[in-house]
Write a protein that holds these residues in place. Sequence first.
Motif, PDB file in Angstrom:
ATOM      1  N   LEU A 164       6.332   5.020  -6.220  1.00 18.50           N
ATOM      2  CA  LEU A 164       5.838   3.929  -7.058  1.00 18.50           C
ATOM      3  C   LEU A 164       6.605   2.659  -6.701  1.00 18.50           C
ATOM      4  CD1 LEU A 164       5.621   5.644 -10.582  1.00 18.50           C
ATOM      5  CD2 LEU A 164       3.810   5.336  -8.879  1.00 18.50           C
ATOM      6  N   THR A 165       5.879   1.615  -6.317  1.00 22.62           N
ATOM      7  CA  THR A 165       6.510   0.322  -6.054  1.00 22.62           C
ATOM      8  C   THR A 165       6.934  -0.289  -7.386  1.00 22.62           C
ATOM      9  OG1 THR A 165       5.023  -0.012  -4.202  1.00 22.62           O
ATOM     10  CG2 THR A 165       6.143  -1.971  -5.059  1.00 22.62           C
ATOM     11  N   PRO A 166       8.233  -0.533  -7.586  1.00 20.35           N
ATOM     12  CA  PRO A 166       8.639  -1.098  -8.875  1.00 20.35           C
ATOM     13  C   PRO A 166       8.211  -2.560  -9.004  1.00 20.35           C
ATOM     14  CG  PRO A 166      10.520  -0.197  -7.633  1.00 20.35           C
ATOM     15  CD  PRO A 166       9.378  -0.297  -6.687  1.00 20.35           C
ATOM     16  N   ALA A 167       7.901  -2.958 -10.226  1.00 20.23           N
ATOM     17  CA  ALA A 167       7.718  -4.385 -10.518  1.00 20.23           C
ATOM     18  C   ALA A 167       9.095  -5.014 -10.685  1.00 20.23           C
ATOM     19  CB  ALA A 167       6.895  -4.538 -11.790  1.00 20.23           C
ATOM     20  N   ASP A 168       9.146  -6.318 -10.966  1.00 22.29           N
ATOM     21  CA  ASP A 168      10.452  -6.958 -11.107  1.00 22.29           C
ATOM     22  C   ASP A 168      11.126  -6.641 -12.436  1.00 22.29           C
ATOM     23  OD1 ASP A 168      10.318  -7.958  -8.611  1.00 22.29           O
ATOM     24  OD2 ASP A 168      10.254 -10.078  -9.157  1.00 22.29           O
ATOM     25  N   THR A 227       0.832  -1.208   0.000  1.00 25.69           N
ATOM     26  CA  THR A 227       0.000   0.000   0.000  1.00 25.69           C
ATOM     27  C   THR A 227       0.862   1.251   0.000  1.00 25.69           C
ATOM     28  OG1 THR A 227      -0.093  -0.195   2.394  1.00 25.69           O
ATOM     29  CG2 THR A 227      -1.980  -1.011   1.160  1.00 25.69           C
ATOM     30  N   VAL A 228       0.340   2.281  -0.632  1.00 25.65           N
ATOM     31  CA  VAL A 228       1.024   3.564  -0.646  1.00 25.65           C
ATOM     32  C   VAL A 228       0.779   4.236   0.712  1.00 25.65           C
ATOM     33  CG1 VAL A 228      -0.943   4.630  -1.815  1.00 25.65           C
ATOM     34  CG2 VAL A 228       1.284   5.709  -1.974  1.00 25.65           C
ATOM     35  N   ALA A 229       1.799   4.915   1.236  1.00 28.04           N
ATOM     36  CA  ALA A 229       1.713   5.487   2.588  1.00 28.04           C
ATOM     37  C   ALA A 229       0.660   6.595   2.643  1.00 28.04           C
ATOM     38  CB  ALA A 229       3.072   6.049   2.987  1.00 28.04           C
ATOM     39  N   ASP A 230      -0.063   6.635   3.766  1.00 34.40           N
ATOM     40  CA  ASP A 230      -1.128   7.640   3.925  1.00 34.40           C
ATOM     41  C   ASP A 230      -0.611   9.063   3.738  1.00 34.40           C
ATOM     42  OD1 ASP A 230      -3.105   5.828   4.294  1.00 34.40           O
ATOM     43  OD2 ASP A 230      -3.124   5.947   6.490  1.00 34.40           O
ATOM     44  N   ALA A 279      -0.363  14.126   0.702  1.00 35.21           N
ATOM     45  CA  ALA A 279       0.427  15.171   0.042  1.00 35.21           C
ATOM     46  C   ALA A 279      -0.005  15.323  -1.418  1.00 35.21           C
ATOM     47  CB  ALA A 279       1.919  14.828   0.114  1.00 35.21           C
ATOM     48  N   THR A 280      -0.273  14.174  -2.091  1.00 36.10           N
ATOM     49  CA  THR A 280      -0.679  14.237  -3.499  1.00 36.10           C
ATOM     50  C   THR A 280      -2.060  14.870  -3.619  1.00 36.10           C
ATOM     51  OG1 THR A 280       0.605  12.204  -3.833  1.00 36.10           O
ATOM     52  CG2 THR A 280      -0.893  12.852  -5.601  1.00 36.10           C
ATOM     53  N   VAL A 281      -2.965  14.471  -2.741  1.00 38.87           N
ATOM     54  CA  VAL A 281      -4.322  15.033  -2.779  1.00 38.87           C
ATOM     55  C   VAL A 281      -4.281  16.534  -2.498  1.00 38.87           C
ATOM     56  CG1 VAL A 281      -6.569  15.045  -1.595  1.00 38.87           C
ATOM     57  CG2 VAL A 281      -5.498  12.867  -2.250  1.00 38.87           C
ATOM     58  N   ARG A 282      -3.476  16.934  -1.531  1.00 40.20           N
ATOM     59  CA  ARG A 282      -3.357  18.368  -1.218  1.00 40.20           C
ATOM     60  C   ARG A 282      -2.868  19.150  -2.441  1.00 40.20           C
ATOM     61  NH1 ARG A 282      -1.209  17.195   3.586  1.00 40.20           N
ATOM     62  NH2 ARG A 282       0.913  17.495   2.797  1.00 40.20           N
ATOM     63  N   ALA A 283      -1.896  18.570  -3.162  1.00 34.02           N
ATOM     64  CA  ALA A 283      -1.345  19.276  -4.329  1.00 34.02           C
ATOM     65  C   ALA A 283      -2.332  19.333  -5.484  1.00 34.02           C
ATOM     66  CB  ALA A 283      -0.048  18.600  -4.775  1.00 34.02           C
TER      67      ALA A 283
END
Lengths: 337, 337
Positions: A292-296, A182-185, A190-194
């Motif tokens: 972004l969590t990288p894939a393999d 999961t992406v950190a809260d 921060a993204t939503v605020r921007a």
Amino acid sequence: MLLEARSSADVVRRQLRCAHDDHAATAGHLRAQPPSHVHTLARGSSGCAAAFLSYLLAARHGVPAGALQLSALTLHDAPLQVRGSLAVAISQSGQSPDLVTSMQRLSARGASTLALVNQMESPLAQACLWRADLRAGPELSVAATKSFVASLVASALLVSHWRMDAAMLKALDALPHQLDTTVADHEIDATVRALAPVEHLLVIGRGFGLPLAQEAALKLKEACGMHAQALSGAEAMHGPVSLAGRGRTALVFATGGPELPGLIAFADHLRRLGTNVVLAAPPQIRERTMTLTPADMPELDAVPAIRSFYEVVAALATARGFDADQPPHLRKVTLTL
Amino acid sequence: MLLEARSSADVVRRQLRCAHDDHAATAGHLRAQPPSHVHTLARGSSGCAAAFLSYLLAARHGVPAGALQLSALTLHDAPLQVRGSLAVAISQSGQSPDLVTSMQRLSARGASTLALVNQMESPLAQACLWRADLRAGPELSVAATKSFVASLVASALLVSHWRMDAAMLKALDALPHQLDTTVADHEIDATVRALAPVEHLLVIGRGFGLPLAQEAALKLKEACGMHAQALSGAEAMHGPVSLAGRGRTALVFATGGPELPGLIAFADHLRRLGTNVVLAAPPQIRERTMTLTPADMPELDAVPAIRSFYEVVAALATARGFDADQPPHLRKVTLTL
């Protein structure tokens, strides 16, 4: 929408358990008689997934692939020379008459036809020579999420089997775990605020990451009422960059691979012009707003990336007073000709 | 920009006087060894012209054609199987390394290559097997206009000669006169009044008219600082229509042919949703804001239409306090990889 987006890992687990045989069978036919070209047919989110399939085929497999102009077939009944090519339609519902009619006409003109579809009883699946079930389960939200993720994975499965690409098959197996990261809260906040006060913006991606930017822009339109337009970083330099500057916002998806340095440089360029830049990037990029969590392998980075971004879309919709599950003026099944 | 746009009729007269031989020669080669597919390579305004060429080839001539993903060649050096296909690059300057490198790589992999270019001494022209001069003359304004018109006409000349299409060749001869038909001042005023306060909008076209919408949206970005996004009327229904409604604006280009009824119906739909619709349409459509002078065949309607719209762009730029000849952050020659 959020519940369905959050089921993506389970959807992909189910695909990886059940869908290999479908794709291996199609791939066998394709290796026996290699098509000269792949035409993709799809609209909306499925159109973004089709762009991903095309890019995988072209850049990794060397088979030229791209979107076919649907209206040339539906409105003009063009005498298209497609013998020896493969036409792939991607659709959640499999119902839109433009896809069904087009696949019938392409088939009559000698193309092989394949449907990647979430409804195996649909007219689209019936109209095609081969079909693979997306296995996304019923999608109730108007804005598609898990079926988009399933379409990306189906595209990668098809290409992996076609080229007997053991590395990509292995990388696909790691996706469910990456989809559960999961992406950190605080990053969502921060993204939503921007983005919350923004009415229109450029969404930048490139290569394997451009379809991710396209799907993200579509969801920002549908669920958040924001006029977001996706462009490649290179294409943006040929005109649209004139929209950059103070008071403007851009969202940059910097996925891995040879695209990464150019995308980071483009984000810097936008920032120097005064643009408010929201940067979604892998952990090693310090200036990122969102991780972004990288894939393999970088070819698959879009899969966990869009899963994380759906969390942002849902939170952003709420922040802007929208109901993410009920976009204005849309129905679940869209019929166009 | 306006002076150059207004020279379009002269540019096309010059093309029709001098360029037939170039295109007839290329067409002879293409008829002798018909390519299975046409790949187009171009960016910015030239990319919109390339979309027009692709649509003409597919819908009127039956040859599948579409944009190639440049980054697959430049960043990934993809082993693209292009033997037996034709690659067409369109460019004003002929200098961007992504086009030059890509054409060299496609040529090395067995594609025939053709440049439609305004600088015959450019590296792009030199990298291609065949070349045709756009003959637009020096374009000094950063925002291309007459070279876009010349690219549309060069595309139509190529397709006409290739298919030995006497009707299209005759219709091309009528274009200079149609390009001199000026749009009425009160229509420019009405369109500028409707668009001047708008920060972002959808620009709708379809089929032969979609590249027109794409070029119009690009000019609204470059010269007027407006975030305009071009979409086909059908594609818009699969998501972006959620942006319609009260307080929103859409610009609809309703060009002739089988696209026309659907585009008028879509404009009506947008209006019923409360959207402020600016409709550019032929004289017989009563609800139009701006009159489009038809060409002698609907396939060529985009040519006089964009010439008229450039008048609107110039007036709109002034009304919004922009200098149409100096878009922010752009240079005349853009070099991307």
